[in-house]
Design an enzyme around this catalytic site. Sequence first.
Site, PDB file in Angstrom:
ATOM      1  N   TYR A 157      28.378 -49.558  15.847  1.00 36.00           N
ATOM      2  CA  TYR A 157      29.392 -48.589  17.249  1.00 36.00           C
ATOM      3  C   TYR A 157      29.049 -48.234  18.246  1.00 36.00           C
ATOM      4  CZ  TYR A 157      32.543 -44.825  17.584  1.00 36.00           C
ATOM      5  OH  TYR A 157      33.542 -43.782  18.213  1.00 36.00           O
ATOM      6  N   LYS A 166      30.942 -49.323  21.995  1.00 38.47           N
ATOM      7  CA  LYS A 166      30.718 -48.408  22.914  1.00 38.47           C
ATOM      8  C   LYS A 166      30.517 -48.542  24.455  1.00 38.47           C
ATOM      9  CE  LYS A 166      34.127 -46.354  20.390  1.00 38.47           C
ATOM     10  NZ  LYS A 166      35.328 -46.593  20.667  1.00 38.47           N
TER      11      LYS A 166
HETATM   12  N1  LIG Z   1      37.280 -38.802  17.107  1.00 35.31           N
HETATM   13  C1  LIG Z   1      35.987 -38.752  17.667  1.00 35.31           C
HETATM   14  O1  LIG Z   1      34.839 -37.871  17.760  1.00 35.31           O
HETATM   15  C2  LIG Z   1      36.327 -39.260  18.676  1.00 35.31           C
HETATM   16  C3  LIG Z   1      34.425 -39.920  19.591  1.00 35.31           C
HETATM   17  C4  LIG Z   1      34.219 -40.496  20.833  1.00 35.31           C
HETATM   18  C5  LIG Z   1      35.072 -41.728  20.602  1.00 35.31           C
HETATM   19  N2  LIG Z   1      36.210 -41.684  20.060  1.00 35.31           N
HETATM   20  C6  LIG Z   1      37.147 -43.000  20.351  1.00 35.31           C
HETATM   21  O2  LIG Z   1      38.760 -42.753  20.229  1.00 35.31           O
HETATM   22  C7  LIG Z   1      39.122 -44.279  19.654  1.00 35.31           C
HETATM   23  C8  LIG Z   1      39.996 -43.590  19.203  1.00 35.31           C
HETATM   24  O3  LIG Z   1      39.898 -41.831  17.651  1.00 35.31           O
HETATM   25  P1  LIG Z   1      39.994 -41.401  16.992  1.00 35.31           P
HETATM   26  O4  LIG Z   1      39.598 -40.504  16.860  1.00 35.31           O
HETATM   27  O5  LIG Z   1      41.933 -41.032  16.865  1.00 35.31           O
HETATM   28  O6  LIG Z   1      40.575 -42.341  15.642  1.00 35.31           O
HETATM   29  P2  LIG Z   1      41.801 -42.779  14.038  1.00 35.31           P
HETATM   30  O7  LIG Z   1      41.216 -43.574  13.036  1.00 35.31           O
HETATM   31  O8  LIG Z   1      42.462 -41.490  14.032  1.00 35.31           O
HETATM   32  O9  LIG Z   1      42.880 -43.375  15.352  1.00 35.31           O
HETATM   33  C9  LIG Z   1      42.467 -44.721  15.371  1.00 35.31           C
HETATM   34  C10 LIG Z   1      43.555 -45.991  15.339  1.00 35.31           C
HETATM   35  O10 LIG Z   1      42.923 -47.156  15.701  1.00 35.31           O
HETATM   36  C11 LIG Z   1      43.893 -47.642  14.924  1.00 35.31           C
HETATM   37  N3  LIG Z   1      43.257 -48.952  14.886  1.00 35.31           N
HETATM   38  C12 LIG Z   1      42.450 -48.810  13.657  1.00 35.31           C
HETATM   39  N4  LIG Z   1      41.718 -51.121  13.871  1.00 35.31           N
HETATM   40  C13 LIG Z   1      43.687 -51.771  14.155  1.00 35.31           C
HETATM   41  C14 LIG Z   1      42.995 -52.336  14.904  1.00 35.31           C
HETATM   42  N5  LIG Z   1      43.010 -53.207  14.782  1.00 35.31           N
HETATM   43  N6  LIG Z   1      44.371 -53.157  15.559  1.00 35.31           N
HETATM   44  C15 LIG Z   1      45.431 -52.058  16.456  1.00 35.31           C
HETATM   45  N7  LIG Z   1      44.745 -50.439  16.070  1.00 35.31           N
HETATM   46  C16 LIG Z   1      43.754 -50.475  15.421  1.00 35.31           C
HETATM   47  C17 LIG Z   1      44.172 -46.747  13.820  1.00 35.31           C
HETATM   48  O11 LIG Z   1      45.383 -47.601  12.821  1.00 35.31           O
HETATM   49  C18 LIG Z   1      44.227 -45.341  14.040  1.00 35.31           C
HETATM   50  O12 LIG Z   1      45.890 -44.882  14.384  1.00 35.31           O
HETATM   51  C19 LIG Z   1      38.404 -44.443  19.198  1.00 35.31           C
HETATM   52  O13 LIG Z   1      37.997 -46.179  19.348  1.00 35.31           O
HETATM   53  C20 LIG Z   1      36.983 -43.854  18.475  1.00 35.31           C
HETATM   54  O14 LIG Z   1      36.018 -45.053  18.475  1.00 35.31           O
HETATM   55  C21 LIG Z   1      36.764 -40.861  18.759  1.00 35.31           C
END
Ligand SMILES: NC(=O)c1ccc[n+]([C@@H]2O[C@H](COP(=O)([O-])OP(=O)(O)OC[C@H]3O[C@@H](n4cnc5c(N)ncnc54)[C@H](O)[C@@H]3O)[C@@H](O)[C@H]2O)c1
Length: 248
Positions: free
Chosen positions: A156, A160
Amino acid sequence: MGLLTGKTALITGAARGIGKAIALKFASEGANIAFTDLVIDENGKATEQEIAAFGVKAKGYASNAADFTQTEEVVNKVKEDFGSIDILVNNAGITKDGLMLKMSEAQWDAVIAVNLKSAFNFIHACTPIMMRQRGGSIINMASVVGVHGNASQCNYAASKAGLIALAKSIAQEMGSRGIRANAIAPGFIETAMTEALPEEVRKEWMKTIPLRRGGTPEDVANIATFLASDLSSYVSGQVIQVDGGMNM
Ligand SMILES: NC(=O)c1ccc[n+]([C@@H]2O[C@H](COP(=O)([O-])OP(=O)(O)OC[C@H]3O[C@@H](n4cnc5c(N)ncnc54)[C@H](O)[C@@H]3O)[C@@H](O)[C@H]2O)c1
């Protein structure tokens, strides 16, 4: 007039979570919204309606962001349906955590494909459109672990870090065409992705955050709106950490 009135934004993985919050915030600022997710089920349809309630055009597309051909197809459809693509948010992401010695090849490949290759796919398909329009804003959803690393998340964190370097490279390659590219590095944000963590782990995280709370998807959406809008017209190749001061 909203900050994004008249612009079209394409957001990947936005049926829920941070992507959805960004879609809603952009819509509240007047942008038309195209979003993708693996499937557009009842949940995705509900997101579509919530976005449309702001009086903008909204459409969800089922597409696997890791798939190059599907991405080309979906970007062509969005261009046909919306006429332009001014803002691209590469948000789709997954985790498949594990210590290096226990990590399988499949865990590594899946995370790199969904988190990093997807951004290549979308930037590759969208930038010819942005170049013809003589401008665009690309936002890659990275993470603080892409800047600082994290034990048990080597796949991961590497994906990133790749998103950050990808944004910086596109900023350099396409700046003369009016295209800006930046990355957001969220810390601990309260979504389905972090809900799965054990209470003890959450408590330990909180101790390391000066603001003593997890972030909200809206905290991230506010920065995305800044980077998407002309408020940031002289900002490119940057990484903005949205982490309550966790990593300075
Ligand atoms: N939540 C956190 O603390 C956090 C921190 C840092 C970064 N992020 C990043 O933010 C972004 C969103 O995260 P989130 O927390 O909303 O996660 P989440 O799991 O709630 O949402 C992610 C979405 O991406 C979709 N997805 C997954 N694989 C896919 C694919 N192959 N094609 C299209 N869609 C796909 C999922 O169905 C989901 O709707 C991600 O890139 C995550 O790495 C999140």
